[in-house]
Design a protein around this motif. Structure first.
Motif, PDB file in Angstrom:
ATOM      1  N   GLU A 248       2.804 -76.124  46.001  1.00 34.38           N
ATOM      2  CA  GLU A 248       2.746 -76.762  45.355  1.00 34.38           C
ATOM      3  C   GLU A 248       3.113 -78.070  44.992  1.00 34.38           C
ATOM      4  O   GLU A 248       3.374 -78.207  43.348  1.00 34.38           O
ATOM      5  CB  GLU A 248       0.858 -76.839  44.291  1.00 34.38           C
ATOM      6  N   ASN A 412       7.539 -79.893  41.543  1.00 37.11           N
ATOM      7  CA  ASN A 412       6.648 -78.925  42.356  1.00 37.11           C
ATOM      8  C   ASN A 412       5.920 -77.174  41.310  1.00 37.11           C
ATOM      9  O   ASN A 412       7.174 -77.425  40.311  1.00 37.11           O
ATOM     10  CB  ASN A 412       7.614 -79.023  43.537  1.00 37.11           C
ATOM     11  N   ALA A 428      -3.456 -69.533  46.056  1.00 34.19           N
ATOM     12  CA  ALA A 428      -3.859 -70.710  46.117  1.00 34.19           C
ATOM     13  C   ALA A 428      -4.330 -71.118  45.369  1.00 34.19           C
ATOM     14  O   ALA A 428      -4.687 -72.018  44.742  1.00 34.19           O
ATOM     15  CB  ALA A 428      -3.912 -70.884  47.325  1.00 34.19           C
ATOM     16  N   GLN A 432      -4.297 -74.024  42.428  1.00 36.21           N
ATOM     17  CA  GLN A 432      -4.940 -75.506  42.268  1.00 36.21           C
ATOM     18  C   GLN A 432      -5.461 -75.681  41.281  1.00 36.21           C
ATOM     19  O   GLN A 432      -5.675 -76.370  40.745  1.00 36.21           O
ATOM     20  CB  GLN A 432      -5.946 -75.061  43.661  1.00 36.21           C
ATOM     21  N   ARG A 435      -3.138 -77.343  38.711  1.00 36.02           N
ATOM     22  CA  ARG A 435      -2.134 -78.917  38.899  1.00 36.02           C
ATOM     23  C   ARG A 435      -4.096 -79.393  38.498  1.00 36.02           C
ATOM     24  O   ARG A 435      -3.267 -80.176  37.703  1.00 36.02           O
ATOM     25  CB  ARG A 435      -2.471 -77.862  40.723  1.00 36.02           C
TER      26      ARG A 435
END
Length: 448
Positions: A248, A412, A428, A432, A435
């Motif tokens: 990501e 990334n 994921a 996230q 992030r």
């Protein structure tokens, strides 16, 4: 003439065997008392073995890369004090352990006086035996031509073979540097890592062959020591763990602005901040919501252990290879505290002074190559953990803000997970969450 047999020392911790990683002598070489003759590596430490006697090497019991059982004969040395007391064995047996260079993949140990007490006692017995022999010998000893010749050969050997630890010799060998060209700055004329690095930095390495010259040679290199341990560790991880890698991109613009502000006028006790301490704190918050990710998995027993403490391993490249020092209890550390501890451990790993406790016990690992981080990577999980977070390099890229493209500092995250434990959705969700924390760095400082 007398004969001494040096046996493989017992370095403690229940170690039954060690790998021979370097010979400092060969058959026919003269040696002096306390001169390092070999280096062996267990699963946890590299140990230098000195000679307890002065004489000439007549037999070597193994080749580099061989596994040697504790108490197995390692070296035989012919000595000049030939007489032995009645009842003595033809070959006195002695083994001793010198200081250990601590370095390994995810695990290491520091050899302490307690761990070497038994071998130190053996060394003392051997020296007492030699002293008794000297007291029984005539006081008007005449040195023969053979003894003088051995002494001259010994002096030449010690001149030709500089003093250096196995890791220093390995770095010099990989760089194509002859240690005899380097001025030593360490105690007793020992060449240090810094000496090799400064020599290479001055551009004094031997000239390379012309770029256009044809090369027809090949060389087989046996994996030994730390490189062999790394190979075994990677084989274990990839053969047992079905990896899933999730990539990501993260907008690091706001965090970079905050980081630069915090670095602009730091207090004396505050280190310069990199991205990693912020990432460490983001991981702490993210795993609080997903405890299965801050966990270790026992393959044989089928048991997953969720850890309340967040012990973050930081994969670090050293002159000798990859090691993983561990920042313990990151959940209880501030940004600056994480940075201080990370810097301390990185230096200890680089110099080979990290202790066993500093290199074991991680519950999740960060892998970063800094400016060489590339765009995407597929990091290998540090078994028995179930997750590793890979950091790629930060680069300015055009980013669509909904109305136009604007330049943003983008990075990334390439993270791998044990698919037996972590489903794709959970992987994921975790990334996230990390992030969001990095893109909105104020959230990192909010408790709860």
């Amino acid at each position: 003439m007398g004969e001494f047999t040096i046996k493989m020392p017992d370095v403690g911790e229940g170690v039954a065997e060690a790998e021979l990683v370097e010979w400092h002598v060969k058959a026919g070489d003269p040696v002096r008392e306390d001169m390092v003759i070999a280096a062996v590596m267990t699963d946890k430490a590299t140990v230098e073995i000195p000679s307890p006697v002065t004489g000439t090497v007549i037999w070597l019991g193994a080749e580099v890369g061989d596994k040697i059982a504790v108490k197995a004969p390692l070296v035989r040395i012919e000595t000049n004090d030939g007489a032995t007391r009645p009842g003595d064995a033809p070959a006195a047996e002695i083994a001793s352990v010198s200081t250990a260079q601590v370095i390994d993949v995810g695990e290491s140990i520091e050899v302490t006086p307690a761990a070497t007490a038994g071998t130190d006692a053996a060394l003392a017995d051997g020296r007492q035996l030699r002293q008794t022999k000297k007291e029984q010998a005539h006081t008007d000893v005449v040195h023969t031509d053979v003894a003088q010749t051995d002494r001259a050969r010994l002096d030449r050997t010690e001149i030709d073979k500089p003093l250096a630890s196995p890791s220093v010799r390995r770095v010099a060998r990989d760089a194509g540097v002859d240690l005899r060209q380097i001025k030593a700055s360490g105690p007793g004329g020992r060449i240090l890592h810094e000496d090799v690095e400064q020599f290479i930095a001055r551009g004094e390495s031997p000239p390379q062959a012309p770029a256009m010259a044809r090369k027809t040679s090949s060389k087989e290199v046996k994996l030994t020591g730390l490189r062999r341990r790394i190979a075994e560790k990677m084989t274990l991880s990839t053969s047992r763990i079905p990896h899933i890698t999730y990539v990501e991109e993260v907008d690091m613009t706001a965090l970079e602005e905050l980081r630069n502000t915090m670095n602009r006028d730091p207090k004396p006790e505050q280190p310069k901040l990199t991205v990693l301490p912020f990432l460490m704190r983001a991981i702490v918050k993210a795993v609080a919501d997903q405890p299965n990710i801050n966990a270790t998995f026992d393959d044989d027993k089928g048991i997953l252990t969720r850890h309340g403490a967040v012990h973050i391993g930081i994969a670090a490249q050293t002159p000798a290879g990859l090691v993983v020092p561990v920042v313990k209890n990151a959940e209880a550390r501030s940004i600056f505290d994480c940075a201080i501890e990370m810097g301390r451990l990185a230096e200890a790993a680089r110099t080979g002074t990290a202790t066993r406790d500093e290199l074991v016990g991680s519950t999740i690992t960060i892998s970063s190559l800094g400016a060489l981080g590339g765009i995407v990577s597929t990091p290998v999980i540090n078994h028995p953990e179930v997750a590793i977070v890979g950091v790629n390099k930060i680069a300015i890229r055009p980013h669509w803000d909904g109305t136009q493209f604007v330049p943003r500092k983008m990075m990334n995250l390439s993270s791998s997970f044990d698919h037996r434990i972590i489903d794709g959705w959970d992987a994921a969700t975790f990334v996230q969450r990390v992030r969001l924390l990095l893109e909105t760095p104020a959230l990192i400082f909010i408790e709860g």
